[in-house]
Write a protein that holds these residues in place. Structure first.
Motif, PDB file in Angstrom:
ATOM      1  N   ILE B   5       0.753  -1.148   0.140  1.00  0.00           N
ATOM      2  CA  ILE B   5       0.105   0.049   0.002  1.00  0.00           C
ATOM      3  C   ILE B   5       0.915   1.098  -0.006  1.00  0.00           C
ATOM      4  CG2 ILE B   5      -2.012   1.075   1.204  1.00  0.00           C
ATOM      5  CD1 ILE B   5      -2.198  -1.525   2.763  1.00  0.00           C
ATOM      6  N   HIS B   6       0.495   2.315  -0.586  1.00  0.00           N
ATOM      7  CA  HIS B   6       1.101   3.552  -0.246  1.00  0.00           C
ATOM      8  C   HIS B   6       1.464   3.949   0.908  1.00  0.00           C
ATOM      9  CE1 HIS B   6       2.043   7.896  -1.155  1.00  0.00           C
ATOM     10  NE2 HIS B   6       2.332   7.575  -2.308  1.00  0.00           N
ATOM     11  N   PRO B   7       2.644   4.337   1.296  1.00  0.00           N
ATOM     12  CA  PRO B   7       3.186   4.746   2.590  1.00  0.00           C
ATOM     13  C   PRO B   7       2.164   5.570   3.322  1.00  0.00           C
ATOM     14  CG  PRO B   7       5.110   4.601   1.127  1.00  0.00           C
ATOM     15  CD  PRO B   7       3.867   4.689   0.492  1.00  0.00           C
ATOM     16  N   LEU B   8       1.758   6.662   2.567  1.00  0.00           N
ATOM     17  CA  LEU B   8       0.858   7.738   3.051  1.00  0.00           C
ATOM     18  C   LEU B   8      -0.380   7.014   3.515  1.00  0.00           C
ATOM     19  CD1 LEU B   8       1.834  10.630   3.430  1.00  0.00           C
ATOM     20  CD2 LEU B   8       0.262  11.196   1.454  1.00  0.00           C
ATOM     21  N   ILE B   9      -0.934   6.229   2.899  1.00  0.00           N
ATOM     22  CA  ILE B   9      -2.166   5.521   3.315  1.00  0.00           C
ATOM     23  C   ILE B   9      -1.828   4.556   4.464  1.00  0.00           C
ATOM     24  CG2 ILE B   9      -3.966   3.748   2.745  1.00  0.00           C
ATOM     25  CD1 ILE B   9      -3.564   4.750  -0.268  1.00  0.00           C
ATOM     26  N   VAL B  10      -0.629   4.021   4.538  1.00  0.00           N
ATOM     27  CA  VAL B  10      -0.235   3.316   5.801  1.00  0.00           C
ATOM     28  C   VAL B  10      -0.236   4.162   6.897  1.00  0.00           C
ATOM     29  CG1 VAL B  10       1.653   1.918   6.709  1.00  0.00           C
ATOM     30  CG2 VAL B  10       1.162   1.595   4.233  1.00  0.00           C
ATOM     31  N   LEU B  12      -1.835   7.182   7.712  1.00  0.00           N
ATOM     32  CA  LEU B  12      -3.093   7.858   7.780  1.00  0.00           C
ATOM     33  C   LEU B  12      -4.142   6.817   8.120  1.00  0.00           C
ATOM     34  CD1 LEU B  12      -2.672  11.172   5.582  1.00  0.00           C
ATOM     35  CD2 LEU B  12      -1.934  10.818   8.088  1.00  0.00           C
ATOM     36  N   PHE B  13      -4.141   6.163   7.241  1.00  0.00           N
ATOM     37  CA  PHE B  13      -5.510   5.137   7.376  1.00  0.00           C
ATOM     38  C   PHE B  13      -5.560   3.639   7.708  1.00  0.00           C
ATOM     39  CE2 PHE B  13      -6.307   8.639   4.342  1.00  0.00           C
ATOM     40  CZ  PHE B  13      -7.345   9.327   4.898  1.00  0.00           C
ATOM     41  N   PHE B  14      -4.537   3.149   6.949  1.00  0.00           N
ATOM     42  CA  PHE B  14      -4.645   1.676   7.312  1.00  0.00           C
ATOM     43  C   PHE B  14      -3.156   1.168   7.137  1.00  0.00           C
ATOM     44  CE2 PHE B  14      -4.581  -2.877   6.400  1.00  0.00           C
ATOM     45  CZ  PHE B  14      -5.448  -3.512   7.628  1.00  0.00           C
ATOM     46  N   PRO B  15      -2.468   0.400   8.025  1.00  0.00           N
ATOM     47  CA  PRO B  15      -3.028   0.151   9.502  1.00  0.00           C
ATOM     48  C   PRO B  15      -2.869   0.968  10.709  1.00  0.00           C
ATOM     49  CG  PRO B  15      -1.015  -1.146   9.028  1.00  0.00           C
ATOM     50  CD  PRO B  15      -1.241  -0.281   7.729  1.00  0.00           C
ATOM     51  N   GLY B  16      -2.114   2.079  10.153  1.00  0.00           N
ATOM     52  CA  GLY B  16      -1.753   3.243  11.033  1.00  0.00           C
ATOM     53  C   GLY B  16      -3.068   4.038  11.243  1.00  0.00           C
ATOM     54  N   GLY B  17      -2.800   5.363  11.867  1.00  0.00           N
ATOM     55  CA  GLY B  17      -3.673   6.232  11.843  1.00  0.00           C
ATOM     56  C   GLY B  17      -5.057   5.956  12.266  1.00  0.00           C
ATOM     57  N   LEU B  18      -6.009   6.324  11.439  1.00  0.00           N
ATOM     58  CA  LEU B  18      -7.397   6.073  11.919  1.00  0.00           C
ATOM     59  C   LEU B  18      -7.735   4.753  12.071  1.00  0.00           C
ATOM     60  CD1 LEU B  18      -9.492   8.140   9.092  1.00  0.00           C
ATOM     61  CD2 LEU B  18      -9.006   8.610  11.618  1.00  0.00           C
ATOM     62  N   PHE B  19      -7.366   3.692  11.262  1.00  0.00           N
ATOM     63  CA  PHE B  19      -7.814   2.374  11.883  1.00  0.00           C
ATOM     64  C   PHE B  19      -7.319   1.811  12.892  1.00  0.00           C
ATOM     65  CE2 PHE B  19      -8.339  -2.160  10.978  1.00  0.00           C
ATOM     66  CZ  PHE B  19      -9.595  -1.920  10.124  1.00  0.00           C
ATOM     67  N   LEU B  20      -6.218   2.365  13.535  1.00  0.00           N
ATOM     68  CA  LEU B  20      -5.582   2.175  14.718  1.00  0.00           C
ATOM     69  C   LEU B  20      -6.211   2.823  15.899  1.00  0.00           C
ATOM     70  CD1 LEU B  20      -2.986   0.655  15.681  1.00  0.00           C
ATOM     71  CD2 LEU B  20      -1.758   2.683  15.486  1.00  0.00           C
ATOM     72  N   PHE B  98       4.672  -2.689   8.286  1.00  0.00           N
ATOM     73  CA  PHE B  98       5.153  -2.212   7.134  1.00  0.00           C
ATOM     74  C   PHE B  98       6.623  -1.286   7.356  1.00  0.00           C
ATOM     75  CE2 PHE B  98       0.832  -2.548   6.264  1.00  0.00           C
ATOM     76  CZ  PHE B  98       0.808  -2.631   4.993  1.00  0.00           C
ATOM     77  N   PHE B  99       7.149  -1.429   8.449  1.00  0.00           N
ATOM     78  CA  PHE B  99       8.471  -0.722   8.716  1.00  0.00           C
ATOM     79  C   PHE B  99       9.208  -1.949   9.439  1.00  0.00           C
ATOM     80  CE2 PHE B  99       5.913   2.852   7.740  1.00  0.00           C
ATOM     81  CZ  PHE B  99       6.457   3.464   6.676  1.00  0.00           C
ATOM     82  N   SER B 100      10.133  -2.517   9.165  1.00  0.00           N
ATOM     83  CA  SER B 100      10.901  -3.288   9.701  1.00  0.00           C
ATOM     84  C   SER B 100      12.134  -3.640   9.681  1.00  0.00           C
ATOM     85  CB  SER B 100      10.299  -4.883   9.371  1.00  0.00           C
ATOM     86  OG  SER B 100      10.850  -5.853  10.215  1.00  0.00           O
ATOM     87  N   PHE B 101      13.023  -3.676  10.738  1.00  0.00           N
ATOM     88  CA  PHE B 101      14.503  -3.668  10.600  1.00  0.00           C
ATOM     89  C   PHE B 101      14.953  -4.488  11.816  1.00  0.00           C
ATOM     90  CE2 PHE B 101      13.301   0.070  12.806  1.00  0.00           C
ATOM     91  CZ  PHE B 101      14.063   0.183  13.787  1.00  0.00           C
ATOM     92  N   GLN B 102      16.029  -4.716  11.674  1.00  0.00           N
ATOM     93  CA  GLN B 102      16.866  -5.618  12.839  1.00  0.00           C
ATOM     94  C   GLN B 102      16.868  -4.623  14.044  1.00  0.00           C
ATOM     95  OE1 GLN B 102      17.293  -8.723  12.661  1.00  0.00           O
ATOM     96  NE2 GLN B 102      18.507  -9.360  14.355  1.00  0.00           N
TER      97      GLN B 102
END
Lengths: 395, 312
Positions: B5-10, B12-20, B98-102
Motif C-alpha cells: 500500500i502507498h506509505p501515506l495511506i499506511v 494515515l488510514f490503514f493499518p496506522g492512523g485512523l484504523f488504529l 510495514f516498517f521493519s528492521f533488525q
C-alpha cells in the motif's frame, strides 16, 4: 509551589470535601512524607441540617419522620431511639409483638447496612468485584424491607407506642427464603475476606487498634468490637425485644481492618440467626398502645445499637405537644478519633480503607457547632438567628 | 499477509492512523464490557468510548496554574505519537509490519515506555498534589515492571535468534507455540502488560479513591482525550505483541482477532479477581517474583539453545 504555600515544608494531601473516595462531604488533611502519613486532621460540618433545632418546632409524631431522615442507611434505628425515649417519658410500653417487629426491622436494616459497607470498603481498596457482588446481594434485603413497609430507605415502621406494619406468615416465609440465600452469600464473602491474598495484603495488620486505644478514644460499635472491646447496647442494655430474642456479641482480637471486616460479616450472620428465632416464636398481641398527645414533662436518654455503634438520644419534654430539646449523638462521631490516630504511620494508599473502616456516616453526625462571633450571648440562638447566620455566612 | 500500500495511506488510514485509533476504541470497549460482565454489571454501549473521546475533544482544555504550558500541551501529543509509531513495527491486524528492521523490537518497547514517561512527566508538570503523587507512582511502577516485561519479551527473541518483530512472529508461527515452551515468560509478559497499562490490580498510579485520577488529574478536554487514546492503542499493541510472540504468531486478520480477543478475556478476568495492590506491594511483587521468574526463564532458554547446538 505547594511546599512554599504551606511554609513548613509539609506536603499535605487533602481528601474532600469533594473526593471520589467520599460519598459524603468531609475534609481530611493528610501530611505525607513520600507515601507515609505523618499527620492527619479532620474537619466536619459540611452537611449540618439543623435537625435538632427543627425538632423543637414539630409535634412528637411529626418528629418521628424527621428523626428517621437523619440517616438514610439506618433510618429505622433513629426512629426507634426517639420513640423509645418518648415512650419512656410517657410511661407506656409498646406491646410485645410491636417490639419484636421493631427488632426485625432493626436487624434487617443492620444486614443491609453491613452489606453496603462491605461493598464500599472493598471499593476503597480497589476490589470492585466484591463491591458489585455485595451490592447486588444487598438488593435481596432491600426487597424484603420494601415488601414489609413499601419503602426501601425510610420504612417509617415506628409509631409512638407501637409499629405500623404487621408481618403475615406468608411474608415471614419469603424473608426466610431470602435469608437462606444471604447466609450462603455471606459465608462466601467471609471466605473471600479471609482467604483472598491481595485482599488480606490490604487489610491484615493495617490500622491496628488495641483495646486500650479503643477505650481511650471512645470507639463504639463494630469498630470497638473488632478491637476486643465487648460493648453492644443490644446485649448490655436490651431494648425492643432483645431481652426475649437475644443476640450474641461478636468480638475479635486483632483490631485491624481485617478484624473489622470479619466482625461485621459475622454480625450480619448473627442477625440472620436472630431473625429466624423471632419468626419461630413471634409473640401475638396488639401493634399499638394508646399514648397521650401531650408527653409529660421530664428528661430522658435513650440508647440503641445502630449498625455503626451506640446511638444516643437525649430528649427533654416540657409537657407539651412538642419536645423542648432533642440531642442526637451518632456513632460515627465517636469513631473519628480512631481514624485520625490510626492514620499516622500508614501509607497514603491505606487511608481510604482506614477511613471507610469505621463505616462513617457524615451527614448523620454533623451537629451544630457554636461559633462565638459578633454576638453577646452565644448560648441561645433562635431559629431566625440561625437562619440569618447561615445566610450571612454563605453570602 | 503481505500487502503493498502507498506509505501515506499506511500512515494515515490503514493499518496506522485512523484504523488504529478505531481499533483502540473497540478494544477499550471490549475490555470495559468484559470487566463489567465479570462484575455483574451491564457495561458500556459499543459507541461509548467514541462518544467519550468526541465529547472530550469538544470540551475546553483548561491549563492549570503552575504548569509549564508548552509541556502541558505537548505531552499528550508525544504520548499519542509514540503509541502510533510503535504500532508500525508490530503485525497489526495480521498484516505484516510495514516498517521493519533488525532491532525494531527494542524500538517498539522504548516507544511504549516513552508513553508512560510522558504520562509521568504530565503528572510532575503540575502543582496539584494528586498529580504529583500519581506521577511518582507511575514512574515507580515503570521501573518495577519494565525489566521483567523486557525479559519476558526477550525469551522468544532469543529462541528465534532475531531482534526483528516480523521475524520472531514468523518463527513463532512455524514452531510450537511459545506459551508451551516458555509458560513463565508468557505469564510475566501478560501481567507485565497489565502493569504497563495500569490496569487493576496494578492501578495504584491512578487509584481514584486515593489520588483521584493520579497523574492525569489536571488534564481535561483534548489533552485527556489524547492520553486515553494513546493508552487504548498501547493496549492493542501490547496484546498483539504478546499474542504474536507467545500464541503462535499472527499471520492473518482472523488470527489477530481470535488471539488478542482471547488474551483480552484472560486479562479482564485478572482485572476483576484481585484487590488493588499498594505501590510498595507492586514493586515488591515485580522485583521479588517477576524479575526472578523472567531471569529463570531466560537461563532455561539459553541452556536449551546451548544444548541443541551441542547436539547438532
Amino acid at each position: 509551589m505547594t511546599l512554599e504555600k504551606h511554609g513548613e515544608n509539609r506536603f499535605v494531601v487533602p481528601i474532600g470535601p469533594q473526593h471520589p473516595a467520599l460519598k459524603e462531604p468531609g475534609h481530611f488533611e493528610f501530611v505525607v512524607d513520600g507515601e507515609i502519613v505523618t499527620g492527619a486532621s479532620v474537619r466536619l460540618g459540611y452537611v449540618h441540617r439543623g435537625i435538632e433545632k427543627g425538632a423543637e418546632d414539630r409535634t412528637w409524631t411529626q418528629n418521628l419522620y424527621l428523626m428517621e431522615r437523619i440517616c438514610g442507611i439506618c433510618s429505622h434505628i433513629h426512629a426507634t431511639a426517639f420513640v423509645q425515649g418518648v415512650e419512656k417519658l410517657a410511661g407506656v410500653e409498646a406491646p410485645p409483638r410491636a417490639r419484636a417487629i421493631r427488632e426485625i426491622f432493626a436487624e434487617l436494616e443492620r444486614i443491609h447496612s453491613h452489606m453496603l459497607w462491605l461493598g464500599v470498603a472493598a471499593h476503597e481498596g480497589g476490589f470492585d468485584a466484591l463491591f458489585m457482588y455485595s451490592w447486588r446481594d444487598r438488593e435481596v434485603v432491600m426487597d424484603m424491607l420494601e415488601m414489609l413497609s413499601g419503602n426501601r430507605v425510610h420504612y417509617s415502621a415506628n409509631l409512638i407506642g407501637g409499629v405500623k406494619y404487621d408481618l403475615t406468615p406468608d411474608m415471614m416465609d419469603k424473608i426466610r427464603e431470602g435469608l437462606n440465600y444471604l447466609e450462603e452469600r455471606l459465608a462466601h464473602y467471609l471466605d473471600v475476606v479471609n482467604n483472598d491474598e491481595t485482599f488480606i495484603g490490604r487489610t491484615r495488620g493495617i490500622g491496628t487498634m488495641t483495646r486500650e486505644q479503643a477505650q481511650l478514644l471512645g470507639a463504639v460499635g463494630p469498630t470497638a468490637r473488632a478491637s476486643n472491646f465487648a460493648y453492644d447496647v443490644r446485649v448490655d442494655a436490651p431494648y425492643a425485644a432483645y431481652a426475649e430474642f437475644p443476640v450474641e456479641m461478636v468480638v475479635a482480637q486483632e483490631g485491624d481492618l481485617h478484624a473489622r471486616f470479619v466482625v461485621r460479616i459475622l454480625e450480619t450472620m448473627e442477625s440472620i440467626r436472630v431473625l429466624r428465632r423471632i419468626f419461630e416464636n413471634m409473640p401475638e398481641s396488639e401493634l399499638v398502645t394508646r399514648v397521650p398527645r401531650r408527653i409529660p414533662a421530664g428528661e430522658t436518654i435513650s440508647r440503641v445499637e445502630a449498625p455503626r455503634g451506640e446511638l444516643f438520644y437525649f430528649i427533654a419534654s416540657g409537657g407539651g405537644e412538642k419536645p423542648e430539646r432533642v440531642k442526637v449523638r451518632t456513632p460515627s462521631l465517636c469513631n473519628w478519633g480512631t481514624v485520625i490516630t490510626l492514620a499516622v504511620g500508614h501509607k497514603l494508599a491505606d487511608m481510604p480503607m482506614i477511613l471507610a473502616g469505621i463505616d462513617p456516616c457524615f451527614s448523620c453526625n454533623d451537629r451544630l457547632v457554636m461559633v462565638k462571633r459578633n454576638r453577646q450571648d452565644p448560648q441561645v440562638w433562635t431559629w431566625a438567628d440561625l437562619r440569618n447566620y447561615g445566610i450571612e455566612y454563605y453570602r | 499477509m503481505n500487502l503493498t500500500i502507498h506509505p501515506l495511506i499506511v500512515l494515515l488510514f490503514f493499518p496506522g492512523g485512523l484504523f488504529l485509533l478505531a481499533s483502540g476504541l473497540v478494544f477499550q470497549w471490549a475490555d470495559r464490557k468484559l470487566v463489567a460482565r465479570f462484575q455483574n454489571r451491564v457495561g458500556p454501549r459499543f459507541l461509548q468510548p467514541l462518544a467519550d473521546v468526541l465529547k472530550l475533544l469538544a470540551k475546553e482544555e483548561i491549563i492549570p496554574e503552575g504548569a509549564h504550558r508548552g509541556l502541558f500541551v505537548a505531552l499528550p501529543i508525544i504520548a499519542l505519537a509514540a503509541a502510533l509509531t510503535a504500532a508500525l513495527y508490530v503485525p497489526m491486524f495480521g498484516v505484516q509490519p510495514f516498517f521493519s528492521f533488525q532491532g525494531d523490537l527494542i524500538v517498539t518497547i522504548y516507544l511504549l515506555s516513552a508513553l508512560t514517561i510522558s504520562l509521568g512527566l504530565a503528572g510532575a508538570n503540575s502543582v496539584d498534589r494528586f498529580s504529583l503523587v500519581g506521577a511518582t507512582r507511575t514512574l515507580t511502577q515503570l521501573f518495577s515492571y519494565e525489566a521483567p516485561f523486557l525479559l519476558a519479551v526477550i525469551g522468544p527473541a532469543l529462541a528465534a535468534q532475531s531482534w526483528q518483530i516480523s521475524k520472531i512472529n514468523a518463527y513463532a508461527g512455524e514452531t510450537t507455540w511459545f506459551i508451551v515452551a516458555q509458560p513463565i515468560g508468557f505469564l510475566v509478559a501478560l501481567v507485565g502488560l497489565m502493569g504497563k497499562l495500569e490496569l487493576p490490580p496494578f492501578d495504584a498510579p491512578e487509584a481514584e479513591t486515593e489520588i483521584v485520577a493520579g497523574a492525569l488529574t489536571e488534564y481535561s478536554g483534548r489533552g485527556f482525550a489524547l492520553f486515553r487514546l494513546s493508552k487504548d492503542i498501547e493496549l492493542v499493541i501490547g496484546l498483539t505483541l504478546v499474542a504474536a510472540f507467545y500464541l503462535g504468531g499472527i499471520a492473518n486478520p482472523l488470527d489477530f482477532v481470535l488471539k488478542t480477543g482471547g488474551l483480552l478475556l484472560v486479562m479482564a478476568l485478572l482485572q476483576t479477581a484481585f484487590a488493588r495492590l499498594r505501590i510498595d506491594q507492586t514493586v515488591g511483587l515485580w522485583w521479588r517474583v517477576g524479575a526472578l521468574m523472567g531471569l529463570v526463564q531466560i537461563l532455561a532458554i539459553l541452556a536449551g539453545i546451548y544444548i541443541r547446538q551441542w547436539w547438532l
